[in-house]
Motif scaffolding. Structure first.
Motif, PDB file in Angstrom:
ATOM      1  N   SER A  39      38.431  37.070   5.094  1.00 30.89           N
ATOM      2  CA  SER A  39      37.878  38.169   6.460  1.00 30.89           C
ATOM      3  C   SER A  39      37.234  37.313   7.595  1.00 30.89           C
ATOM      4  O   SER A  39      38.159  37.976   8.971  1.00 30.89           O
ATOM      5  N   GLY A  40      37.327  36.579   7.787  1.00 26.30           N
ATOM      6  CA  GLY A  40      36.929  35.552   9.417  1.00 26.30           C
ATOM      7  C   GLY A  40      35.960  35.886  10.070  1.00 26.30           C
ATOM      8  O   GLY A  40      36.001  35.258  11.577  1.00 26.30           O
ATOM      9  N   SER A  41      34.567  35.905   9.430  1.00 27.39           N
ATOM     10  CA  SER A  41      33.462  36.775  10.297  1.00 27.39           C
ATOM     11  C   SER A  41      32.985  35.234  10.358  1.00 27.39           C
ATOM     12  O   SER A  41      32.320  35.453  11.762  1.00 27.39           O
ATOM     13  N   ASN A  42      33.434  34.763  10.253  1.00 29.86           N
ATOM     14  CA  ASN A  42      33.000  33.046  10.832  1.00 29.86           C
ATOM     15  C   ASN A  42      33.441  32.610  11.795  1.00 29.86           C
ATOM     16  O   ASN A  42      33.253  32.149  13.284  1.00 29.86           O
ATOM     17  N   ALA A  43      34.535  32.662  11.384  1.00 30.59           N
ATOM     18  CA  ALA A  43      35.001  32.666  12.776  1.00 30.59           C
ATOM     19  C   ALA A  43      35.709  33.468  14.324  1.00 30.59           C
ATOM     20  O   ALA A  43      35.768  32.763  15.088  1.00 30.59           O
TER      21      ALA A  43
ATOM     22  N   ALA B  79      36.934  27.755   7.689  1.00 30.28           N
ATOM     23  CA  ALA B  79      35.953  28.699   7.790  1.00 30.28           C
ATOM     24  C   ALA B  79      36.563  29.701   6.301  1.00 30.28           C
ATOM     25  O   ALA B  79      36.819  31.131   6.782  1.00 30.28           O
ATOM     26  N   GLY B  80      36.457  29.554   5.531  1.00 34.58           N
ATOM     27  CA  GLY B  80      36.327  30.192   3.792  1.00 34.58           C
ATOM     28  C   GLY B  80      37.567  29.820   4.126  1.00 34.58           C
ATOM     29  O   GLY B  80      38.763  30.800   4.146  1.00 34.58           O
ATOM     30  N   PHE B  81      37.744  28.864   4.492  1.00 34.95           N
ATOM     31  CA  PHE B  81      39.801  27.846   3.995  1.00 34.95           C
ATOM     32  C   PHE B  81      39.657  27.603   2.624  1.00 34.95           C
ATOM     33  O   PHE B  81      39.113  26.550   1.655  1.00 34.95           O
TER      34      PHE B  81
ATOM     35  N   ASN C  33      33.069  21.346   7.368  1.00 35.41           N
ATOM     36  CA  ASN C  33      33.282  23.449   6.745  1.00 35.41           C
ATOM     37  C   ASN C  33      31.923  23.513   6.710  1.00 35.41           C
ATOM     38  O   ASN C  33      31.349  22.616   6.633  1.00 35.41           O
ATOM     39  N   ILE C  34      32.474  25.231   5.717  1.00 44.14           N
ATOM     40  CA  ILE C  34      30.826  25.465   5.765  1.00 44.14           C
ATOM     41  C   ILE C  34      31.138  26.018   4.016  1.00 44.14           C
ATOM     42  O   ILE C  34      32.255  26.581   3.679  1.00 44.14           O
ATOM     43  N   HIS C  35      29.956  25.959   3.356  1.00 43.19           N
ATOM     44  CA  HIS C  35      30.063  25.647   2.179  1.00 43.19           C
ATOM     45  C   HIS C  35      28.855  27.086   2.056  1.00 43.19           C
ATOM     46  O   HIS C  35      27.635  26.649   2.450  1.00 43.19           O
TER      47      HIS C  35
ATOM     48  N   LEU D   8      22.954  33.649   7.448  1.00 41.43           N
ATOM     49  CA  LEU D   8      22.620  32.123   7.735  1.00 41.43           C
ATOM     50  C   LEU D   8      23.654  31.653   8.527  1.00 41.43           C
ATOM     51  O   LEU D   8      23.506  31.015  10.037  1.00 41.43           O
ATOM     52  N   GLU D   9      25.051  31.669   7.968  1.00 45.89           N
ATOM     53  CA  GLU D   9      26.077  30.755   8.399  1.00 45.89           C
ATOM     54  C   GLU D   9      26.297  31.440   9.461  1.00 45.89           C
ATOM     55  O   GLU D   9      26.707  30.886  10.593  1.00 45.89           O
ATOM     56  N   HIS D  10      26.639  32.854  10.452  1.00 48.96           N
ATOM     57  CA  HIS D  10      26.133  32.947  11.418  1.00 48.96           C
ATOM     58  C   HIS D  10      25.774  32.679  12.282  1.00 48.96           C
ATOM     59  O   HIS D  10      25.641  32.800  13.851  1.00 48.96           O
TER      60      HIS D  10
HETATM   61  C1  GRF Z   1      31.934  31.817   3.927  1.00 48.97           C
HETATM   62  O1  GRF Z   1      30.901  32.379   2.867  1.00 48.97           O
HETATM   63  C2  GRF Z   1      31.753  30.820   4.168  1.00 48.97           C
HETATM   64  O2  GRF Z   1      30.538  29.828   3.527  1.00 48.97           O
HETATM   65  C3  GRF Z   1      32.314  30.106   2.075  1.00 48.97           C
HETATM   66  O3  GRF Z   1      33.557  31.697   2.510  1.00 48.97           O
HETATM   67  C4  GRF Z   1      33.006  32.782   3.241  1.00 48.97           C
HETATM   68  C5  GRF Z   1      33.949  32.323   4.770  1.00 48.97           C
HETATM   69  O4  GRF Z   1      33.595  33.588   5.135  1.00 48.97           O
HETATM   70  N1  GRF Z   1      33.760  28.511   3.055  1.00 48.97           N
HETATM   71  P1  GRF Z   1      34.032  34.954   6.142  1.00 48.97           P
HETATM   72  O5  GRF Z   1      36.015  34.277   5.825  1.00 48.97           O
HETATM   73  O6  GRF Z   1      34.808  33.887   7.648  1.00 48.97           O
HETATM   74  O7  GRF Z   1      33.831  36.008   6.448  1.00 48.97           O
END
Ligand code: GRF
Length: 189
Positions: free
Chosen positions: A11-15, A82-84, A102-104, A173-175
């Protein structure tokens, strides 16, 4: 100028949050959005943000140096996952020591490793009756989710929480944290 490349498969919401965070900063550029998934939602988000998108396939990622050379030619300073969903090739890890993060969506080392991604993680957390979950931002090495941890944040998991409830808390939390942690890592380079 510090240059960031973001890899995403979904989806790329973190990107998007990271790109929005740095948009006002003249000294930081999101130079590239890269994805292995031509259907990824991150492509639409990148287009909306006028960011260059590179779509690649497994063969070019693992059997050529095309992506590595592109990152080097673009003078990328930091690679942000970011969700790779793909393991990073050793040549890429070696070329960017402590420059791939990376984010987990869990509190590593628990609920990490191959197959532990997306809702599978939250379902495992709920199934284990955990009282908390959270996020882990870490450096990337050749193995899934095993690099040095940079930052963690946690959230409570209620007995009534479903995986979807946990996912919602984790995304928040990620955002909230990833863009700032990316900036802290950039400033440490
Ligand atoms: C996030 O939950 C991240 O922790 C994981 O993949 C997901 C990516 O979400 N690695 P998005 O595509 O950034 O919305």
């Amino acid at each position: 100028m510090k240059r960031i490349a973001i890899f995403a498969s979904g989806s790329g919401s973190n990107a998007e949050k990271i790109a929005e965070y740095f948009a006002p900063n003249p000294d930081v550029e999101i130079s590239l959005i890269l994805t292995n998934n031509p259907q990824a939602g991150v492509i639409q988000r990148a287009r909306k943000l006028h960011l260059p998108v590179v779509v690649f396939d497994r063969k070019s990622f693992y059997e050529t140096n095309r992506i590595l050379q592109l990152l080097q030619n673009q003078h990328i300073d930091l690679v942000v996952l970011a969700g790779f969903m793909m393991l990073i090739p050793e040549a890429l890890v070696a070329a960017f020591p402590n420059r791939i993060i990376n984010i987990h969506p869990a509190l590593l080392p628990k609920f990490g490793g191959k197959g532990m991604y997306g809702d599978f993680v939250h379902e495992a957390v709920v199934a284990a009756s955990e009282v908390e979950s959270g996020i882990t931002i870490h450096y990337v090495n050749e193995r899934y989710d095993e690099g040095v941890i940079i930052f963690q944040a946690s959230c409570p998991v209620e007995p009534t929480d479903t995986a979807a409830n946990v996912a919602h808390k984790i995304h928040a939390l990620e955002h909230q944290h990833y863009p700032r942690v990316v900036e802290e890592v950039l400033n440490s380079l």
